[in-house]
Write a protein that holds these residues in place. Structure first.
Motif, PDB file in Angstrom:
ATOM      1  N   VAL A 145       0.930  -1.286  -0.046  1.00 48.82           N
ATOM      2  CA  VAL A 145       0.244  -0.081  -0.151  1.00 48.82           C
ATOM      3  C   VAL A 145       0.688   1.094  -0.439  1.00 48.82           C
ATOM      4  O   VAL A 145       1.806   1.348   0.873  1.00 48.82           O
ATOM      5  CB  VAL A 145      -1.052   0.420   1.391  1.00 48.82           C
ATOM      6  N   SER A 146       0.860   1.782  -0.934  1.00 48.07           N
ATOM      7  CA  SER A 146       1.411   3.088  -1.142  1.00 48.07           C
ATOM      8  C   SER A 146       1.690   4.497  -0.095  1.00 48.07           C
ATOM      9  O   SER A 146       0.472   4.653  -0.289  1.00 48.07           O
ATOM     10  CB  SER A 146       1.753   3.642  -2.631  1.00 48.07           C
ATOM     11  N   VAL A 147       2.169   4.864   0.078  1.00 52.80           N
ATOM     12  CA  VAL A 147       2.113   6.183   0.765  1.00 52.80           C
ATOM     13  C   VAL A 147       3.083   7.207   0.381  1.00 52.80           C
ATOM     14  O   VAL A 147       3.824   7.179   0.124  1.00 52.80           O
ATOM     15  CB  VAL A 147       2.338   6.412   2.711  1.00 52.80           C
ATOM     16  N   VAL A 148       2.750   8.828   0.099  1.00 56.00           N
ATOM     17  CA  VAL A 148       3.871   9.979  -0.340  1.00 56.00           C
ATOM     18  C   VAL A 148       4.722   9.993   0.577  1.00 56.00           C
ATOM     19  O   VAL A 148       5.094  10.392   1.317  1.00 56.00           O
ATOM     20  CB  VAL A 148       2.876  11.106  -1.018  1.00 56.00           C
ATOM     21  N   SER A 149       5.463   9.433   0.181  1.00 59.72           N
ATOM     22  CA  SER A 149       6.783  10.216   1.021  1.00 59.72           C
ATOM     23  C   SER A 149       8.378   9.131   0.296  1.00 59.72           C
ATOM     24  O   SER A 149       8.316   8.688   0.050  1.00 59.72           O
ATOM     25  CB  SER A 149       7.006   8.832   2.823  1.00 59.72           C
ATOM     26  N   ARG A 150       9.119  11.343   0.008  1.00 61.58           N
ATOM     27  CA  ARG A 150      10.138  10.165  -1.152  1.00 61.58           C
ATOM     28  C   ARG A 150      11.221   9.561  -0.037  1.00 61.58           C
ATOM     29  O   ARG A 150      11.831   8.890  -0.430  1.00 61.58           O
ATOM     30  CB  ARG A 150      11.186  11.419  -0.598  1.00 61.58           C
ATOM     31  N   GLU A 151      11.348   9.606   0.906  1.00 67.12           N
ATOM     32  CA  GLU A 151      12.800   9.293   2.009  1.00 67.12           C
ATOM     33  C   GLU A 151      12.227   8.078   3.318  1.00 67.12           C
ATOM     34  O   GLU A 151      13.024   7.471   3.666  1.00 67.12           O
ATOM     35  CB  GLU A 151      13.467  10.677   3.574  1.00 67.12           C
ATOM     36  N   GLY A 152      10.586   8.362   3.604  1.00 66.75           N
ATOM     37  CA  GLY A 152      11.026   7.099   4.030  1.00 66.75           C
ATOM     38  C   GLY A 152      10.106   7.660   5.618  1.00 66.75           C
ATOM     39  O   GLY A 152      10.409   6.736   6.309  1.00 66.75           O
ATOM     40  N   ALA A 153      11.422   8.284   5.646  1.00 66.87           N
ATOM     41  CA  ALA A 153      10.928   8.854   7.342  1.00 66.87           C
ATOM     42  C   ALA A 153       9.813   8.633   8.095  1.00 66.87           C
ATOM     43  O   ALA A 153       8.785   8.983   7.311  1.00 66.87           O
ATOM     44  CB  ALA A 153      11.875   9.876   7.599  1.00 66.87           C
ATOM     45  N   PRO A 154       9.773   8.218   9.404  1.00 66.15           N
ATOM     46  CA  PRO A 154       8.401   8.173   9.610  1.00 66.15           C
ATOM     47  C   PRO A 154       7.473   9.637   9.944  1.00 66.15           C
ATOM     48  O   PRO A 154       7.748   9.324  11.623  1.00 66.15           O
ATOM     49  CB  PRO A 154       8.118   6.902  10.958  1.00 66.15           C
ATOM     50  N   SER A 155       7.477  10.343   9.502  1.00 66.84           N
ATOM     51  CA  SER A 155       6.702  12.026   9.726  1.00 66.84           C
ATOM     52  C   SER A 155       5.434  11.820   9.747  1.00 66.84           C
ATOM     53  O   SER A 155       4.750  11.245   9.866  1.00 66.84           O
ATOM     54  CB  SER A 155       7.043  12.869   8.500  1.00 66.84           C
ATOM     55  N   ALA A 156       5.061  12.942  10.822  1.00 63.84           N
ATOM     56  CA  ALA A 156       3.954  13.584  10.445  1.00 63.84           C
ATOM     57  C   ALA A 156       2.837  13.055   9.795  1.00 63.84           C
ATOM     58  O   ALA A 156       1.834  12.434   9.424  1.00 63.84           O
ATOM     59  CB  ALA A 156       3.411  14.439  11.408  1.00 63.84           C
ATOM     60  N   ALA A 157       2.853  13.620   8.738  1.00 68.03           N
ATOM     61  CA  ALA A 157       2.345  13.201   7.605  1.00 68.03           C
ATOM     62  C   ALA A 157       2.118  12.153   6.936  1.00 68.03           C
ATOM     63  O   ALA A 157       1.003  11.661   6.819  1.00 68.03           O
ATOM     64  CB  ALA A 157       3.052  14.063   6.562  1.00 68.03           C
ATOM     65  N   VAL A 158       3.586  11.051   7.326  1.00 69.62           N
ATOM     66  CA  VAL A 158       3.110   9.794   6.845  1.00 69.62           C
ATOM     67  C   VAL A 158       2.282   9.025   7.527  1.00 69.62           C
ATOM     68  O   VAL A 158       1.541   7.802   7.379  1.00 69.62           O
ATOM     69  CB  VAL A 158       4.913   8.939   6.460  1.00 69.62           C
ATOM     70  N   ARG A 159       2.692   9.363   9.055  1.00 72.42           N
ATOM     71  CA  ARG A 159       1.704   8.781   9.519  1.00 72.42           C
ATOM     72  C   ARG A 159       0.613   8.751   9.959  1.00 72.42           C
ATOM     73  O   ARG A 159      -0.322   7.785   9.723  1.00 72.42           O
ATOM     74  CB  ARG A 159       2.512   9.375  11.192  1.00 72.42           C
ATOM     75  N   LEU A 160       0.567   9.906   9.477  1.00 71.46           N
ATOM     76  CA  LEU A 160      -1.477   9.979   9.187  1.00 71.46           C
ATOM     77  C   LEU A 160      -1.748   9.663   7.821  1.00 71.46           C
ATOM     78  O   LEU A 160      -2.190   8.865   7.888  1.00 71.46           O
ATOM     79  CB  LEU A 160      -1.429  11.814   8.876  1.00 71.46           C
ATOM     80  N   GLN A 161      -1.119   9.598   6.834  1.00 73.97           N
ATOM     81  CA  GLN A 161      -1.454   8.808   5.824  1.00 73.97           C
ATOM     82  C   GLN A 161      -1.754   6.884   5.767  1.00 73.97           C
ATOM     83  O   GLN A 161      -2.381   6.526   5.653  1.00 73.97           O
ATOM     84  CB  GLN A 161      -0.707   8.727   4.538  1.00 73.97           C
ATOM     85  N   ILE A 162      -0.575   6.544   6.706  1.00 79.98           N
ATOM     86  CA  ILE A 162      -0.398   5.308   7.316  1.00 79.98           C
ATOM     87  C   ILE A 162      -1.912   4.757   7.825  1.00 79.98           C
ATOM     88  O   ILE A 162      -2.511   3.707   7.534  1.00 79.98           O
ATOM     89  CB  ILE A 162       1.132   5.066   7.732  1.00 79.98           C
ATOM     90  N   LEU A 163      -2.380   6.277   9.147  1.00 82.00           N
ATOM     91  CA  LEU A 163      -3.460   5.276   9.387  1.00 82.00           C
ATOM     92  C   LEU A 163      -4.674   5.685   9.093  1.00 82.00           C
ATOM     93  O   LEU A 163      -5.271   4.609   9.321  1.00 82.00           O
ATOM     94  CB  LEU A 163      -3.897   6.461  10.945  1.00 82.00           C
ATOM     95  N   ALA A 164      -4.485   6.380   7.957  1.00 86.93           N
ATOM     96  CA  ALA A 164      -5.708   6.698   7.286  1.00 86.93           C
ATOM     97  C   ALA A 164      -6.366   5.317   6.452  1.00 86.93           C
ATOM     98  O   ALA A 164      -6.798   4.121   6.591  1.00 86.93           O
ATOM     99  CB  ALA A 164      -5.744   7.611   5.959  1.00 86.93           C
ATOM    100  N   ALA A 165      -5.181   4.589   5.190  1.00 82.51           N
ATOM    101  CA  ALA A 165      -4.686   4.255   4.486  1.00 82.51           C
ATOM    102  C   ALA A 165      -5.124   2.362   5.120  1.00 82.51           C
ATOM    103  O   ALA A 165      -5.487   1.540   4.975  1.00 82.51           O
ATOM    104  CB  ALA A 165      -3.254   3.495   3.748  1.00 82.51           C
TER     105      ALA A 165
END
Length: 366
Positions: free
Chosen positions: A63-83
């Protein structure tokens, strides 16, 4: 799991994509992808950017999330939670591999509301700060990687917590002969304990030990993504003060197996383990490769027992003299190296971990 049943679908819920930097949880999740049989996993990856091994993992669905570096930033965590909230409804089981840290209490209360009633297995991959446990609710059945963390979680109301040792792929980390190099190399992990390692190395050097100190601080290497790394001028200042004339700082590790093969000793002496893997993958890789390890005497390392050389935390004098003695006694080096590889095989082989999680999946899936 059974020849007459379809493979169960398990959602691997992590705080960052599995093809991003190594953090507590992502390395364990990658191992699950590659070693647990007869399971259809769903897992998170980056939409673009340089891929890691998880991108080539067999089976399952990413399941893809928008992240160039892949670090668990707040934006990435929110995407993962929604997905994850959507993906969980299509899975038979959610396997959350998440540290208990800042924000987990709120997440633990929110998760059942957004994801429904799917059973959850929660592996806590890192040592827990007691302050982070206030207001936390268990997500489901809980697993820890050390007895120390298991006891802490049980006292905090997580119920009976099972301990499943972390694993190392022995086929990927075979025994390597000690290289004949002068001076020998002491490798220190930059995931906490950097200054303690340098102070200890300084004691060893002043006691007459001749060695090269290599600090592996790379964000996508052994240390994971555990926050900012010390600036190099600070490290060089400590080295000059301690008389460490032969020191190398690595902020990117291109060949980790080669680095471990070149090392003579792994030195990891943090003062505490809060937020860090109970047993860092680098420690298990060193043991599997046949490299002696010197560790702080912290409760999270109890499963390693006498496999490693323990030293009191925040005691560079003791650690430094222990390092000097190990480097000066080849017979002792050989004995510790052999014991480490045997323990990695007996207690931390990937097959033992995979079998334990297979049993847990069966229990939760009924």
């Amino acid at each position: 799991m059974s020849a007459d049943r379809a493979e169960p679908r398990v959602l691997l819920l992590t705080c960052g994509p599995l093809d991003g930097p190594e953090t507590p949880g992502t390395e364990l999740a990658r191992e699950l992808l590659l070693t647990v049989p007869d399971v259809e996993y769903a897992w998170f990856r980056r939409w673009w950017g340089r891929a890691r091994n998880a991108g080539d993992a067999p089976g399952g669905q990413s399941v893809s999330v928008v992240s160039r570096e892949g670090a668990p930033s707040a934006a990435v965590r929110l995407q993962i939670l929604a997905a994850a909230a959507l993906s969980a409804r299509r899975a038979g089981l959610v396997h959350a591999v998440l540290p208990v840290g800042p924000g987990f209490a709120a997440f633990s209360r929110l998760w059942p509301r957004v994801a429904g009633s799917r059973p959850v297995l929660h592996t806590v991959p890192a040592a827990v700060d007691p302050a982070a446990l206030a207001g936390c609710r268990p997500l489901g059945r809980t697993v820890a990687l050390s007895e120390a963390t298991a006891q802490q979680l049980t006292k905090a109301g997580f119920g009976p917590v099972r301990v499943v040792n972390p694993s190392v792929r022995l086929d990927l980390w075979p025994v390597r002969r000690r290289q004949e190099r002068t001076p020998p190399m002491v490798l220190a992990i930059g995931d906490g304990g950097t200054e303690e390692a340098m102070l200890s190395a300084g004691v060893a050097a002043r006691a007459g030990a001749d060695f090269q100190l290599v600090l592996a601080l790379a964000e996508d290497g052994p240390g994971g993504a555990e926050g900012p790394r010390p600036p190099e001028d600070l490290l060089r200042g400590i080295a000059a003060r301690e008389g460490l004339l032969d020191m190398e700082v690595l902020r990117h590790v291109g060949d980790l197996p080669g680095l471990l093969a070149a090392a003579d000793v792994l030195l990891y002496v943090p003062r505490r383990m809060t937020g860090r893997a109970d047993v860092p993958p680098m420690v298990l890789r060193a043991l599997a490769t046949g490299r002696p390890v010197i560790l702080s005497d912290l409760p999270q390392f109890s499963a390693l027992s006498d496999t490693v050389l323990r030293t009191p935390a925040a005691d560079p004098h003791h650690t430094g003299h222990l390092l000097r003695q190990l480097l000066d006694r080849p017979w002792w080096w050989d004995r510790v190296a052999e014991r480490g590889r045997a323990t990695a095989d007996a207690r931390f082989g990937a097959g033992r971990s995979a079998a334990a999680y297979t049993r847990l999946y069966r229990e939760l899936l009924g």
